[in-house]
Write a protein that holds these residues in place. Structure first.
Motif, PDB file in Angstrom:
ATOM      1  N   LEU A 141       0.693  -1.224  -0.189  1.00 32.41           N
ATOM      2  CA  LEU A 141      -0.298   0.364   0.034  1.00 32.41           C
ATOM      3  C   LEU A 141       0.967   0.827   0.112  1.00 32.41           C
ATOM      4  N   LEU A 142       1.842   1.391   1.046  1.00 34.73           N
ATOM      5  CA  LEU A 142       2.533   2.401   0.586  1.00 34.73           C
ATOM      6  C   LEU A 142       3.698   2.486  -0.089  1.00 34.73           C
ATOM      7  N   MET A 143       3.833   1.657  -1.070  1.00 37.09           N
ATOM      8  CA  MET A 143       4.726   1.786  -2.785  1.00 37.09           C
ATOM      9  C   MET A 143       3.405   2.685  -3.986  1.00 37.09           C
ATOM     10  N   TRP A 144       2.388   2.023  -3.562  1.00 39.64           N
ATOM     11  CA  TRP A 144       1.150   2.032  -4.966  1.00 39.64           C
ATOM     12  C   TRP A 144       0.720   3.239  -4.488  1.00 39.64           C
ATOM     13  N   LEU A 145       0.271   3.684  -2.973  1.00 44.20           N
ATOM     14  CA  LEU A 145       0.010   5.003  -3.145  1.00 44.20           C
ATOM     15  C   LEU A 145       1.225   5.920  -3.192  1.00 44.20           C
ATOM     16  N   ALA A 146       2.033   6.029  -2.459  1.00 51.30           N
ATOM     17  CA  ALA A 146       2.975   7.092  -2.995  1.00 51.30           C
ATOM     18  C   ALA A 146       3.030   7.312  -4.591  1.00 51.30           C
ATOM     19  N   TYR A 147       2.694   6.582  -5.000  1.00 56.77           N
ATOM     20  CA  TYR A 147       3.091   6.778  -7.486  1.00 56.77           C
ATOM     21  C   TYR A 147       1.925   7.297  -7.507  1.00 56.77           C
ATOM     22  N   LEU A 180      15.202  -3.882  -1.853  1.00 53.56           N
ATOM     23  CA  LEU A 180      14.226  -2.673  -1.062  1.00 53.56           C
ATOM     24  C   LEU A 180      14.319  -1.628  -2.438  1.00 53.56           C
ATOM     25  N   ALA A 181      15.575  -1.359  -3.183  1.00 47.16           N
ATOM     26  CA  ALA A 181      15.539  -0.047  -4.246  1.00 47.16           C
ATOM     27  C   ALA A 181      14.493  -0.697  -4.799  1.00 47.16           C
ATOM     28  N   GLY A 182      14.387  -1.667  -5.628  1.00 44.43           N
ATOM     29  CA  GLY A 182      12.815  -1.950  -6.678  1.00 44.43           C
ATOM     30  C   GLY A 182      11.755  -1.657  -5.657  1.00 44.43           C
ATOM     31  N   LEU A 183      11.335  -1.958  -4.459  1.00 40.16           N
ATOM     32  CA  LEU A 183      10.231  -1.996  -4.300  1.00 40.16           C
ATOM     33  C   LEU A 183       9.326  -0.353  -3.776  1.00 40.16           C
ATOM     34  N   THR A 184      11.035  -0.218  -3.001  1.00 40.76           N
ATOM     35  CA  THR A 184      10.472   1.291  -2.142  1.00 40.76           C
ATOM     36  C   THR A 184      10.567   2.666  -3.374  1.00 40.76           C
ATOM     37  N   THR A 188      14.025   3.872  -4.811  1.00 42.87           N
ATOM     38  CA  THR A 188      14.058   4.857  -4.203  1.00 42.87           C
ATOM     39  C   THR A 188      15.727   4.005  -4.053  1.00 42.87           C
ATOM     40  N   ALA A 189      16.982   4.691  -4.234  1.00 40.50           N
ATOM     41  CA  ALA A 189      17.896   3.997  -3.850  1.00 40.50           C
ATOM     42  C   ALA A 189      18.685   4.227  -2.395  1.00 40.50           C
ATOM     43  N   SER A 190      18.019   5.783  -2.041  1.00 36.28           N
ATOM     44  CA  SER A 190      18.788   6.403  -1.095  1.00 36.28           C
ATOM     45  C   SER A 190      17.497   5.599   0.472  1.00 36.28           C
ATOM     46  N   GLY A 191      16.806   5.450   0.461  1.00 38.47           N
ATOM     47  CA  GLY A 191      15.779   5.529   0.791  1.00 38.47           C
ATOM     48  C   GLY A 191      15.738   3.412   0.854  1.00 38.47           C
ATOM     49  N   GLY A 192      15.933   2.843  -0.142  1.00 35.56           N
ATOM     50  CA  GLY A 192      15.833   1.843   0.254  1.00 35.56           C
ATOM     51  C   GLY A 192      16.915   0.834   1.249  1.00 35.56           C
ATOM     52  N   MET A 193      18.032   1.505   0.455  1.00 35.59           N
ATOM     53  CA  MET A 193      19.323   1.294   0.656  1.00 35.59           C
ATOM     54  C   MET A 193      19.490   1.790   2.604  1.00 35.59           C
ATOM     55  N   ALA A 194      18.685   2.708   3.260  1.00 37.72           N
ATOM     56  CA  ALA A 194      18.599   3.159   4.322  1.00 37.72           C
ATOM     57  C   ALA A 194      17.362   2.466   5.003  1.00 37.72           C
ATOM     58  N   ILE A 195      17.089   1.525   4.662  1.00 35.75           N
ATOM     59  CA  ILE A 195      15.908   1.058   5.879  1.00 35.75           C
ATOM     60  C   ILE A 195      16.765  -0.094   5.657  1.00 35.75           C
ATOM     61  N   ALA A 196      17.233  -0.455   4.947  1.00 40.06           N
ATOM     62  CA  ALA A 196      18.184  -1.998   4.492  1.00 40.06           C
ATOM     63  C   ALA A 196      19.253  -2.784   5.169  1.00 40.06           C
ATOM     64  N   LEU A 197      20.236  -1.062   5.618  1.00 43.56           N
ATOM     65  CA  LEU A 197      20.965  -0.571   6.125  1.00 43.56           C
ATOM     66  C   LEU A 197      20.243  -0.057   7.649  1.00 43.56           C
ATOM     67  N   ASN A 198      19.284   0.116   8.833  1.00 46.05           N
ATOM     68  CA  ASN A 198      19.025   0.504   9.810  1.00 46.05           C
ATOM     69  C   ASN A 198      19.073  -0.886  10.423  1.00 46.05           C
ATOM     70  N   ALA A 199      17.941  -1.853   9.357  1.00 46.88           N
ATOM     71  CA  ALA A 199      17.411  -3.086   9.694  1.00 46.88           C
ATOM     72  C   ALA A 199      18.788  -4.295   9.625  1.00 46.88           C
ATOM     73  N   LEU A 200      19.367  -4.005   9.462  1.00 48.11           N
ATOM     74  CA  LEU A 200      20.611  -5.320   9.066  1.00 48.11           C
ATOM     75  C   LEU A 200      21.826  -4.823   9.088  1.00 48.11           C
ATOM     76  N   LEU A 216      13.338   1.916 -11.790  1.00 51.87           N
ATOM     77  CA  LEU A 216      11.927   0.961 -11.700  1.00 51.87           C
ATOM     78  C   LEU A 216      10.666   2.411 -12.603  1.00 51.87           C
ATOM     79  N   PRO A 217      10.386   2.274 -13.169  1.00 52.66           N
ATOM     80  CA  PRO A 217       9.229   3.225 -13.444  1.00 52.66           C
ATOM     81  C   PRO A 217       8.516   3.965 -13.275  1.00 52.66           C
ATOM     82  N   HIS A 218       9.014   3.140 -11.221  1.00 53.79           N
ATOM     83  CA  HIS A 218       7.952   4.358 -10.509  1.00 53.79           C
ATOM     84  C   HIS A 218       9.115   5.318  -9.688  1.00 53.79           C
ATOM     85  N   ASN A 219      10.114   4.725  -9.743  1.00 57.05           N
ATOM     86  CA  ASN A 219      10.992   6.124  -9.093  1.00 57.05           C
ATOM     87  C   ASN A 219      10.415   7.348  -9.947  1.00 57.05           C
ATOM     88  N   GLY A 220      11.037   7.962  -8.598  1.00 53.28           N
ATOM     89  CA  GLY A 220      10.258   9.804  -8.535  1.00 53.28           C
ATOM     90  C   GLY A 220      12.315  10.184  -9.412  1.00 53.28           C
TER      91      GLY A 220
END
Length: 479
Positions: A12-18, A380-384, A386-398, A430-434
């Motif tokens: 839902l987050l990714m769909w509505l953000a797009y 995560l970069a593909g799903l979100t 965003t490279a920076s957002g996906g990377m930040a989520i992944a590194l913050n968790a892992l 991917l096509p939804h990238n800002g």
């Protein structure tokens, strides 16, 4: 149910953000949805876990976003970006239009100018060049994208981009991590991208395609603005504030601030700061792990020095200096809060018991820690989008887990850093990238006409370079 909640909330987050909804609103809402389905306390998840992750990202990275936003705006309003682009295009000529566009895009972004600022300057100039060379306008986004947000964002050693900075505190590295591998990746990306662009241009000429004047420019809507700020570090709404000089500086003066960024960053990261005794900062009240912070400090000092340089050599050209500085500062707020909100969402997800299933699945992917790292960042970069957002989520968790695995398997953290950044810069486009959406919007092109060529220059070429870096790093380590 917990795993279902995580996947539903992310979807839902990714769909509505797009669709243009504000991520600042969507992220806590999606986090609370995941917490609700998982049976976690809602208020505690929001005010403690979510806000803790969000505030931590802002606290760590706001200085970089702030100085970067000001630098990009000053470079634009002083006429420096135009001066650099015009110099390169005049020297290379109409016959090398594609190379001119790619190099102009690469030079300004490698020097620390936001890709969004570069787009607004480079697209009009690229349009003029393509018209003179009679190249179809549909190829503009692929050419600008190759130079602006591939190797200069993730591979070239020393690039002060947000993407290249985010892994530093987790791996104790600098922006110059694995310089040899970074240069190899850059050359592969550039060579493959130029081969494709020249092939596409030749094919278009054979088919009788020519430059066609496009329609009137379309205003940057709130929807596009929201989509763009999830993957960039400059708010497009601030671009028209301030005043651009009509008197462009000479090329040498225009490029000097970019040189200052790279040189000062190098000196601070590898020469000056490592020789200073910061042991007193390890104790209270500071409690700072300096080894994990030197890389960040080096970039901040470099950007500060570059800002001073721009103002000093262009003081008379910056007709509304205060307005330009204010616009640059304001431009940093929405992007960092947007990405920080994504990190807050990731923090809530990481705190759920069901996340252990995802964590274990990622960390135990066959092939070892490097494979796990590459897969996690790409996913995560593909799903979100965003490279920076996906990377930040992944590194913050892992991030701590990846660092632990690096120590256990005797892997140089510099190699982890470079693989992390390059991996995050692949499927994020991917096509939804800002960034993709904004570039197409400014170029007045469509996905149907331009995206295939963008895929080849900003995704396929980067993936090829990622494979090369992975193989070389696995065989010879970091260099």
């Amino acid at each position: 149910m917990g795993l279902f909640g995580i996947l539903l909330a992310l979807g839902l987050l990714m769909w509505l953000a797009y669709r243009g909804w504000s991520v600042i609103l969507l992220s806590p809402a999606a986090a609370l949805l995941a917490a609700l389905i998982s049976g976690e306390p809602l208020l505690a998840s929001w005010t403690s876990t979510f806000m803790g992750g969000t505030a931590g990202f802002v606290a760590r990275w706001f200085p970089l976003f702030l100085l970067g936003g000001i630098f990009g705006k000053l470079m634009d309003d002083s006429g420096s970006i135009i001066a650099i682009a015009r110099y390169l295009t005049e020297k290379l000529g109409v016959r090398r239009t594609m190379l001119s566009v790619v190099l102009a895009s690469a030079v300004v972004t490698y020097g620390g100018v936001s890709v969004f600022v570069a787009f607004f300057v480079l697209v009009p100039m690229t349009r003029e060049m393509f018209k003179a060379a009679n190249i179809p306008a549909r190829l503009m986004p692929a050419a600008i994208g190759l130079g602006a947000f591939t190797f200069t964002m993730s591979a070239l050693p020393g690039t002060p981009s947000t993407n290249n900075a985010i892994p530093m505190p987790y791996f104790g590295t600098t922006t110059f991590a694995a310089p040899g591998l970074g240069i190899i990746a850059s050359l592969i990306t550039l060579a493959f991208g130029m081969w494709w662009l020249q092939r596409a241009e030749a094919k278009a000429r054979t088919a009788g395609e020519s430059y066609v004047e496009d329609a009137e420019a379309i205003a940057i809507t709130e929807k596009v603005r929201e989509q763009a700020t999830t993957s960039g570090d400059f708010d497009p709404a601030e671009f028209d504030h301030g005043q651009r000089s009509d008197d462009n500086p000479p090329f040498i003066l225009a490029v000097l601030p970019l040189v200052v960024v790279i040189v000062v960053n190098f000196l601070m990261a590898l020469v000056v700061l490592p020789r200073i005794d910061f042991s007193f900062l390890k104790s209270e009240p500071w409690g700072i792990d300096v080894s994990a912070t030197i890389g960040v400090w080096a970039v901040l000092i470099a950007l500060a020095a570059a800002n001073i340089t721009v103002i000093a050599i262009n003081f008379r050209r910056l007709l509304r200096l205060r307005e330009s500085v204010d616009a640059g500062a304001n431009s940093s707020v929405l992007p960092i809060l947007t990405i920080a909100s994504l990190v807050g969402f990731g923090a809530v997800v990481a705190a759920m018991p069901a996340f252990a299933v995802i964590r274990d699945a990622v960390l135990h992917i066959p092939g070892g820690p490097l494979v796990s790292l590459v897969v996690a960042m790409n996913a995560l970069a593909g799903l979100t989008g965003t490279a920076s957002g996906g990377m930040a989520i992944a590194l913050n968790a892992l991030g701590s887990e990846f660092m632990r695995l690096a120590v256990e398997h005797d892997i140089d953290p510099a190699l982890m850093h470079r693989l992390t950044v390059i991996s995050a810069g692949t499927l994020d486009a991917l096509p939804h990238n800002g960034t993709v959406l904004l570039l197409l919007q400014i170029s007045k092109q469509t996905h149907a006409g331009s995206y295939l060529d963008m895929v080849m220059t900003v995704i396929v070429g980067v993936i090829i370079s990622l494979v090369a870096v992975f193989i070389l790093g696995s065989m010879f380590g970091s260099f």
